[in-house]
Design a protein around this motif. Structure first.
Motif, mmCIF file in Angstrom:
data_model
loop_
_atom_site.group_PDB
_atom_site.id
_atom_site.type_symbol
_atom_site.label_atom_id
_atom_site.label_comp_id
_atom_site.label_asym_id
_atom_site.label_seq_id
_atom_site.Cartn_x
_atom_site.Cartn_y
_atom_site.Cartn_z
ATOM 1 N N ALA A 169 41.206 33.643 46.815
ATOM 2 C CA ALA A 169 42.567 34.086 46.517
ATOM 3 C C ALA A 169 42.589 35.211 45.490
ATOM 4 N N HIS A 170 41.576 35.244 44.619
ATOM 5 C CA HIS A 170 41.525 36.267 43.577
ATOM 6 C C HIS A 170 40.629 37.447 43.937
ATOM 7 N N GLY A 171 39.993 37.410 45.105
ATOM 8 C CA GLY A 171 39.188 38.542 45.546
ATOM 9 C C GLY A 171 37.699 38.344 45.464
ATOM 10 N N VAL A 172 37.245 37.185 44.988
ATOM 11 C CA VAL A 172 35.809 36.891 44.954
ATOM 12 C C VAL A 172 35.439 36.262 46.297
ATOM 13 N N GLY A 173 34.488 36.862 46.985
ATOM 14 C CA GLY A 173 34.112 36.402 48.312
ATOM 15 C C GLY A 173 33.823 37.569 49.226
ATOM 16 N N ILE A 174 34.466 38.698 48.973
ATOM 17 C CA ILE A 174 34.113 39.935 49.667
ATOM 18 C C ILE A 174 32.913 40.511 48.932
ATOM 19 N N PRO A 175 31.760 40.658 49.579
ATOM 20 C CA PRO A 175 30.558 41.088 48.848
ATOM 21 C C PRO A 175 30.736 42.362 48.046
ATOM 22 N N SER A 176 31.441 43.356 48.609
ATOM 23 C CA SER A 176 31.583 44.632 47.920
ATOM 24 C C SER A 176 32.469 44.556 46.689
ATOM 25 N N SER A 177 33.176 43.437 46.511
ATOM 26 C CA SER A 177 33.973 43.234 45.298
ATOM 27 C C SER A 177 33.416 42.125 44.417
ATOM 28 N N THR A 448 35.719 44.130 37.676
ATOM 29 C CA THR A 448 35.569 45.260 38.585
ATOM 30 C C THR A 448 36.953 45.677 39.057
ATOM 31 N N VAL A 449 37.057 46.919 39.507
ATOM 32 C CA VAL A 449 38.306 47.422 40.076
ATOM 33 C C VAL A 449 38.051 47.783 41.532
ATOM 34 N N PHE A 450 38.721 47.073 42.430
ATOM 35 C CA PHE A 450 38.618 47.357 43.856
ATOM 36 C C PHE A 450 39.453 48.589 44.198
ATOM 37 N N HIS A 451 38.875 49.501 44.985
ATOM 38 C CA HIS A 451 39.564 50.715 45.416
ATOM 39 C C HIS A 451 39.789 50.664 46.921
ATOM 40 N N VAL A 459 42.345 44.657 40.121
ATOM 41 C CA VAL A 459 41.340 44.227 39.143
ATOM 42 C C VAL A 459 40.936 42.788 39.460
ATOM 43 N N ILE A 460 39.640 42.539 39.463
ATOM 44 C CA ILE A 460 39.102 41.183 39.581
ATOM 45 C C ILE A 460 38.273 40.941 38.332
ATOM 46 N N LEU A 461 38.530 39.856 37.633
ATOM 47 C CA LEU A 461 37.789 39.619 36.397
ATOM 48 C C LEU A 461 37.546 38.138 36.151
ATOM 49 N N TYR A 462 36.433 37.873 35.509
ATOM 50 C CA TYR A 462 36.168 36.574 34.911
ATOM 51 C C TYR A 462 36.329 36.706 33.415
ATOM 52 N N GLY A 463 36.869 35.661 32.803
ATOM 53 C CA GLY A 463 37.045 35.668 31.360
ATOM 54 C C GLY A 463 36.725 34.324 30.764
ATOM 55 N N ARG A 464 36.772 34.275 29.446
ATOM 56 C CA ARG A 464 36.566 33.028 28.707
ATOM 57 C C ARG A 464 37.764 32.783 27.800
ATOM 58 N N LEU A 472 39.175 32.804 36.190
ATOM 59 C CA LEU A 472 39.181 33.917 37.132
ATOM 60 C C LEU A 472 40.607 34.444 37.232
ATOM 61 N N ALA A 473 40.765 35.769 37.198
ATOM 62 C CA ALA A 473 42.113 36.335 37.207
ATOM 63 C C ALA A 473 42.116 37.729 37.792
#
Length: 511
Positions: A169-177, A448-451, A459-464, A472-473
């Motif tokens: 749902a947040h964009g993690v799973g597409i290899p290029s992102s 990372t920033v998906f174009h 923007v896809i990011l992991y944070g603490r 994940l956000a």
């Protein structure tokens, strides 16, 4: 037969094909499979077709997606291949999804041969993604792409989804992102600026393109300069920071490869010339902590380190003994992390690829490593007694397999390390707690920033969080200024606030 244990597994044949026909002359999955399989059988230098008791095929791209593509399917690819080649195997096997599966097949069938359960195996895989896209674009007839042959006798490999619904749902799973998240974490771990790391990535990938330029089977046999690779241009647009198109595996190819594996005793009985024999000296497999969100960190991969160490112990050699490498190379960070884990410098004069890598040789779906092994076989036949290491990777640095090869016969019987014990140790590692419902202050761990073709999109990011939990956000969709900041600035480590957005996804706002 000399001192070689007759049950010792040995590769005796390899074949590869790259179809360069015009778009109006497409090939098909079955045609590509048959071409590579026929070449591998011929490469043995003997009549081995009647000895094949198992045909195993690496899963096609069209069968790897979580939805129906509408493309007519080969319902039983190994049976279609066997019948086209006039083979009569007892077993028809197909793999699960994953770039690790070609090496996994070699490892597992080597075990089965050593135990006397299997005699001779044809392993094959193919992609016809480029031809399929060309036919679909012109509205051509693809009915002949399918064939009803029942179903495979078994499916080999771990078929769990590579990502969770929350990740997807947040964009993690597409290899290029997803791989760019590892890349940025690796850059930060090495203490490099964005500009400085681009120089390193460009040099690494330029060396791969030089190998591809000398490989007649490469999809892009062109040497590219570091600057050409890292600099965005109309032909080399940004995909997800920091990766341009030239740093991504290219999957729109028509390529196939096949291998023949048997025992030393059977190879001798069939009359296969000794100059064709390539032995598997070390073999290992391991999984990283499954979901990306649960990884120990994003700049390392303990599974690669443990797996390669186990394979080298089995082969009774060390890194200095390896003459040639083919490290899985879907994106720069896959090579960088593998090098770091096994102790190999990225610019080692032995090189990191014998093919040119997935961005330049070609990334034929799950089947790239069949090409790696076939090319390594040819390299080692030309250097009798030398050793070569091949690594394979599925999903997102998730599923791994490796093999150490040589024409030199092993000193003793085939005995594999205890993979279950190794995996248990990897699974027991401590890692950050993860929450799907973060709220409050936190900082960016990687991003990372998906174009798309128009420019930065997401923007896809992991944070603490402040309590150490990982989240994940994305950033708010309407906040173009935040998107532009992440694209233009190095915001690794930036602090901000995270909360659930109106669309159900987590949103992070720096500041």
């Amino acid at each position: 037969m000399s001192a070689i244990d007759p049950r010792t597994p040995v590769l005796i044949g390899c074949g590869q094909s790259t179809w360069r026909g015009a778009p109006d002359r497409p090939t098909t999955y079955k045609s590509m499979l048959v071409e590579a399989g026929r070449a591998a059988l011929a490469d043995t230098g003997a009549d081995v077709g009647g000895a094949i008791d198992t045909v195993a095929v690496v899963r096609f791209w069209v069968d790897s997606l979580p939805f129906d593509t509408g493309v007519p399917r080969l319902t039983n690819p190994p049976r279609s291949l066997a019948q086209a080649l006039g083979l009569a195997p007892r077993t028809h096997a197909y793999t699960a999804v994953g770039g690790n599966t070609p090496q996994m097949l070699v490892n597992r069938y080597a075990d089965a041969i050593a135990r006397g359960e299997v005699e001779t195996v044809l392993i094959a895989g193919a992609e016809a993604h480029r031809s399929l896209a060309a036919v679909q674009k012109t509205g051509g007839d693809i009915s002949a792409w399918g064939e009803e042959r029942g179903v495979p006798d078994l499916v080999i490999g771990d078929d769990r989804p590579g990502m969770s619904p929350h990740e997807l749902a947040h964009g993690v799973g597409i290899p290029s992102s997803t791989y760019p998240l590892f890349e940025e974490a690796y850059r930060k771990h090495r203490g490099r600026s964005r500009a400085g790391h681009k120089v390193v990535m460009g040099a690494l990938m330029s060396r791969l393109s030089e190998v591809a330029a000398d490989n007649p089977l490469a999809w892009f046999p062109v040497k590219r300069s570091p600057e050409e690779i890292v600099r965005p241009s109309p032909e080399n647009r940004m995909i997800s920071t920091p990766y341009t198109k030239f740093m991504n595996a290219v999957d729109s190819v028509d390529q196939s490869a096949a291998l023949v594996l048997t025992s030393a005793g059977r190879a001798e009985a069939l009359g296969v010339p000794r100059g064709k024999w390539v032995f598997l000296h070390g073999a290992a497999e391991a999984n990283e902590i499954w979901h990306v969100s649960d990884r120990v960190d994003f700049h390392s991969c303990g599974a690669i380190r443990a797996m390669v160490q186990a394979a080298m112990e089995m082969a009774r050699i060390g890194l200095p003994d390896i003459a040639a490498f083919d490290l899985y190379s879907c994106f720069p960070v896959a090579i960088e992390i593998a090098c770091a884990e096994i102790g190999l410098h990225e610019d080692d004069p032995r090189g990191v690829s014998v093919t040119g890598g997935l961005p330049y040789f070609g990334g034929p779906g799950n089947n790239y490593v069949t090409h790696s092994i076939a090319t390594m076989m040819e390299r080692l036949r030309a250097r009798p007694g030398a050793y070569g290491l091949v690594t394979a990777n599925g999903w997102y640095l998730t599923k791994h397999a490796c093999g150490i090869y040589s024409t030199r016969p092993p000193d003793g019987p085939w005995t594999r390390p205890d993979m279950a014990a190794l995996q248990a140790r990897l699974d027991a590692r401590e890692h950050p707690a993860f929450t799907e419902t973060p709220h409050g202050r936190g900082k960016v761990e990687t991003c990372t920033v998906f174009h798309d073709r128009a420019g930065p999109r997401k923007v896809i990011l992991y944070g603490r969080l402040e309590d150490g939990r990982r989240f994940l956000a994305n950033t708010p969709r309407e906040a173009a200024d935040i998107l532009e900041r992440f694209d233009a600035e190095d915001l690794m480590g930036a602090r901000g606030t995270v909360e659930r957005g109106p669309d159900g996804r987590n949103q992070f706002v720096p500041g």
